[in-house]
Design a protein around this motif. Sequence first.
Motif, PDB file in Angstrom:
ATOM      1  N   LYS A 129      28.537   5.567 -10.516  1.00 28.23           N
ATOM      2  CA  LYS A 129      27.127   5.805 -10.004  1.00 28.23           C
ATOM      3  C   LYS A 129      26.013   5.637 -11.049  1.00 28.23           C
ATOM      4  O   LYS A 129      24.820   5.568 -10.784  1.00 28.23           O
ATOM      5  CB  LYS A 129      27.111   7.261  -9.520  1.00 28.23           C
ATOM      6  N   TYR A 130      26.522   5.495 -12.269  1.00 31.41           N
ATOM      7  CA  TYR A 130      25.645   5.403 -13.351  1.00 31.41           C
ATOM      8  C   TYR A 130      25.815   4.098 -14.348  1.00 31.41           C
ATOM      9  O   TYR A 130      26.765   3.765 -14.312  1.00 31.41           O
ATOM     10  CB  TYR A 130      25.577   6.957 -14.234  1.00 31.41           C
ATOM     11  N   ILE A 131      24.885   4.186 -15.038  1.00 30.46           N
ATOM     12  CA  ILE A 131      24.984   3.072 -16.324  1.00 30.46           C
ATOM     13  C   ILE A 131      25.500   3.827 -17.577  1.00 30.46           C
ATOM     14  O   ILE A 131      24.779   4.613 -18.035  1.00 30.46           O
ATOM     15  CB  ILE A 131      23.667   2.416 -16.530  1.00 30.46           C
ATOM     16  N   VAL A 132      26.662   3.382 -17.874  1.00 28.80           N
ATOM     17  CA  VAL A 132      27.258   4.078 -19.210  1.00 28.80           C
ATOM     18  C   VAL A 132      27.397   3.111 -20.377  1.00 28.80           C
ATOM     19  O   VAL A 132      27.855   2.182 -20.171  1.00 28.80           O
ATOM     20  CB  VAL A 132      28.693   4.539 -18.450  1.00 28.80           C
ATOM     21  N   LYS A 133      27.031   3.996 -21.382  1.00 30.60           N
ATOM     22  CA  LYS A 133      27.234   3.326 -22.601  1.00 30.60           C
ATOM     23  C   LYS A 133      28.003   4.337 -23.477  1.00 30.60           C
ATOM     24  O   LYS A 133      27.443   5.421 -23.797  1.00 30.60           O
ATOM     25  CB  LYS A 133      25.888   3.008 -23.433  1.00 30.60           C
ATOM     26  N   ALA A 134      29.333   3.780 -23.707  1.00 33.20           N
ATOM     27  CA  ALA A 134      30.264   4.940 -24.393  1.00 33.20           C
ATOM     28  C   ALA A 134      30.933   4.044 -25.555  1.00 33.20           C
ATOM     29  O   ALA A 134      31.089   3.031 -25.621  1.00 33.20           O
ATOM     30  CB  ALA A 134      31.307   5.360 -23.534  1.00 33.20           C
ATOM     31  N   PHE A 135      31.030   4.939 -26.771  1.00 31.98           N
ATOM     32  CA  PHE A 135      31.528   4.677 -27.975  1.00 31.98           C
ATOM     33  C   PHE A 135      31.894   6.026 -28.821  1.00 31.98           C
ATOM     34  O   PHE A 135      31.519   6.968 -28.516  1.00 31.98           O
ATOM     35  CB  PHE A 135      30.640   3.803 -28.541  1.00 31.98           C
ATOM     36  N   ASN A 136      32.807   5.585 -29.766  1.00 32.39           N
ATOM     37  CA  ASN A 136      33.072   6.933 -30.760  1.00 32.39           C
ATOM     38  C   ASN A 136      32.112   7.153 -31.683  1.00 32.39           C
ATOM     39  O   ASN A 136      31.980   6.368 -32.562  1.00 32.39           O
ATOM     40  CB  ASN A 136      34.424   6.641 -31.113  1.00 32.39           C
ATOM     41  N   ALA A 137      31.440   8.040 -31.418  1.00 34.97           N
ATOM     42  CA  ALA A 137      30.120   8.284 -32.421  1.00 34.97           C
ATOM     43  C   ALA A 137      30.606   9.119 -33.657  1.00 34.97           C
ATOM     44  O   ALA A 137      30.075   8.809 -34.508  1.00 34.97           O
ATOM     45  CB  ALA A 137      29.177   9.185 -31.509  1.00 34.97           C
ATOM     46  N   ASP A 138      31.986   9.796 -33.324  1.00 34.90           N
ATOM     47  CA  ASP A 138      32.371  10.295 -34.724  1.00 34.90           C
ATOM     48  C   ASP A 138      32.754   9.439 -35.610  1.00 34.90           C
ATOM     49  O   ASP A 138      32.742   9.583 -36.915  1.00 34.90           O
ATOM     50  CB  ASP A 138      33.515  11.285 -34.393  1.00 34.90           C
TER      51      ASP A 138
END
Lengths: 199, 600
Positions: A129-138
Amino acid sequence: MSQAEQKKLDLLITGVGGQGAILASDIIGKAAVTAGMPIRAAETHGMAQRGGSVVNHIRVGNDYGSMIPKKGADLLLALEPMEAVRYLDFLKDGGIIIMNTQPIVPVTVTSGLTKYPEVSDILDFLSEKYIVKAFNADDLAYEAGNRLAMNVVMVGAVSGYLPIPKETLLDSVKALVPQKTIEVNLRAFEAGRQKVEES
Amino acid sequence: MTMREYMLGNVAIARGLLEGGVQVIAGYPGTPSSEIIDTLAARKDRDYHIEWSVNEKVAMEVAVGAAWTGVRSVVTMKHVGLNVAADPFMTLAYAGTKGGLIAIVADDPSCHSSQNEQDTRRYAQFALVPCFDPSTPQEAKDMLPYAFEFSEKFEVPVIFRPTTRISHGKSDIELGEIPVEKPAPNFEKLLDRWVMLPKNARPRHTHLLSIQQPIEDALAESPWNSLELKPDAKFGVIGAGIASAYAKEALVELGLDVSYLKIGVYPVPRKLILELLETVDAVLVFEELEPIVEEQVKMIAQEAGIEVSVLGKNNGFVPREGELDVSAFLEALKKTFDLETEAETSGTSLELAPRPPALCAGCSHRATFYSMKKVFGKDAIYPSDIGCYTLGIQSGTVETTLCMGSSISVASGLYHAGEKRPICCSIGDSTFFHSGMNSLLNAIVNKANITVTILDNRITAMTGHQPNPGVGYTATGEQTVQVSLEELCKAMGAEFVSVVDPYKLEEIQEAFKAAKEFEGVAVVIARQPCVISGKRAGIRRTPYVVDPEKCEGCKQCVKFGCPAIEFDEQNKCAVITALCSGCGVCAQICKFDAIQEVKR
């Protein structure tokens, strides 16, 4: 859209107590004031929230209350995957989610009472349902010089969407992080910004 | 040039007090009010007295003494704190003040960090004093200099009631001037004012009643109330305090043509309400917690013989409990106009693990509770109190929490009722100084047979690390007497007092065993600094690791509940994460000697 309308943005920051959600929100808030825009924010406080679920509301260009209405947020900045899902009711349909994929496992899971959902399942669900930008920020923060700069990586990641000049945000980072960590945090900011620009 | 700054509501409130020329500030920490004193105490250029008092009643009395010399004073607390301070406050309304006195009492709709949701505006009505109810952090700051002046004009104390979203909301704030000149204190011996014996109290009650109408008239003209009448509107909205901001946002968003009255101070502006009621058929009252404005509006309509429907909490249009927001206002509008409401779902099939707040990694309270449970067992009864340690509910050692200081007295009551099971109650150091002392004294004198555990982490941790009489410094960091908990308990007549280090499991468990055997009130003081304030003060301990060769996967350490300990399901082995603060308690729990200090 009028000039003022364009500058209105409702942002929700979610995460776990101790991750630095308040500092992330402060960087944006202070920058908004410097940029001459009205700003309202609401945050979760108290030592008892350590390890607990926290949520910050940030309303750039807003003159009313600090609480974002349900389905009112343009953007969700999640410092932790499970916390991205918990406050979805506040996000507009089709809104943008910027998510750190590094889970923090709650005591309810380590003690065997419940399970932590698979991060891939979370991503699949959110992407429907959404636009997702995911990554490991740690990891990005670690590469920048300190894992604790994860919150600033995330501010960098959202910076392109904010109606606030990048330089103003960077000044705000410099003013708010501890003196000796300024360099690390500026690198962290850039790393986050780049990650989202590339995606 | 105007100055704008990004500020927390409580910081804006602190600024408002400075702009109002405050000279004495006293309070007791309580979320969401605590940062007001923290902010003012941290200022370098202080020309005022500021203190953390031992409880709200004491703080109120300090502020009263100051105001009776003619200077401006303030007392801060959270809503439940006013219950503690209610005794001096109710009579203060009769005696009145000379210098302005503001009681800042922060309400917490939705119990974000509180044991109840009581509405302080009821206390204002009860005591017959004005109450200021800001709708934004900016308004909160601006109201305070006005409130001081108002208090002085009528020689009456006033209540200032921010709510969580004001106290812990942030906003751009336009700053005003801070006055340099302040009046010198001069206590005038007005015995008929300051000595509330019956002969003096009776005429003061009459006086207080006689100024109610002038107060209401003066407030109606104030900038905190405003009426926008739309010529053809048959429907009106009344918003109070922060709820008025939610209502206004929704009305502007929807572009609705309705008349709108904003109320920011009480007693309510009868004149403005009448003006509104005379033009509409129905009015929706939107306010957080108690239906105070709603009741007043009904009364005013009835007295004036105006036929108007008053919609609000009493007839189910607005929820009586919890926090309001824009969505709640939209719901109320939908009900009013009988529109369909859509079901709210995020439609997730994902099971989210609950994430309750937890005691920190290495928190000594966890170790104390662990040992308590080991010695006293499942059968014992565990009354507790209000502080971080209330989270010990996860350790199974918090079975009652009523109000500050109540754990010892509730434990006594359980015992005197005839409970035969062992009773072990717990209370923090600050809470003990707040009002636990009285309870301990009472338990000893009246011969209760209970164990009292004072969880002494050398700070008031939950509200943000404010000092208490046990730490040896004041709100401003000045050195002062360090009160000894053990000597205090002994002086009250406690015959069993044992001070132990909760990180040493054997030591504390021995103390608990002896306390359990002791006939009478036994006091165990479990002393170890809060891990957060300890870290800030430079305490560094070596962290621990699990030796996977030795770990049998029994999960005893995991069950301890420390956030630094996880379980690796793949390798069936416990793991200690970077959160470890090096308390070493898990190493003592491990039967297989698998947990060791990190070798340097």
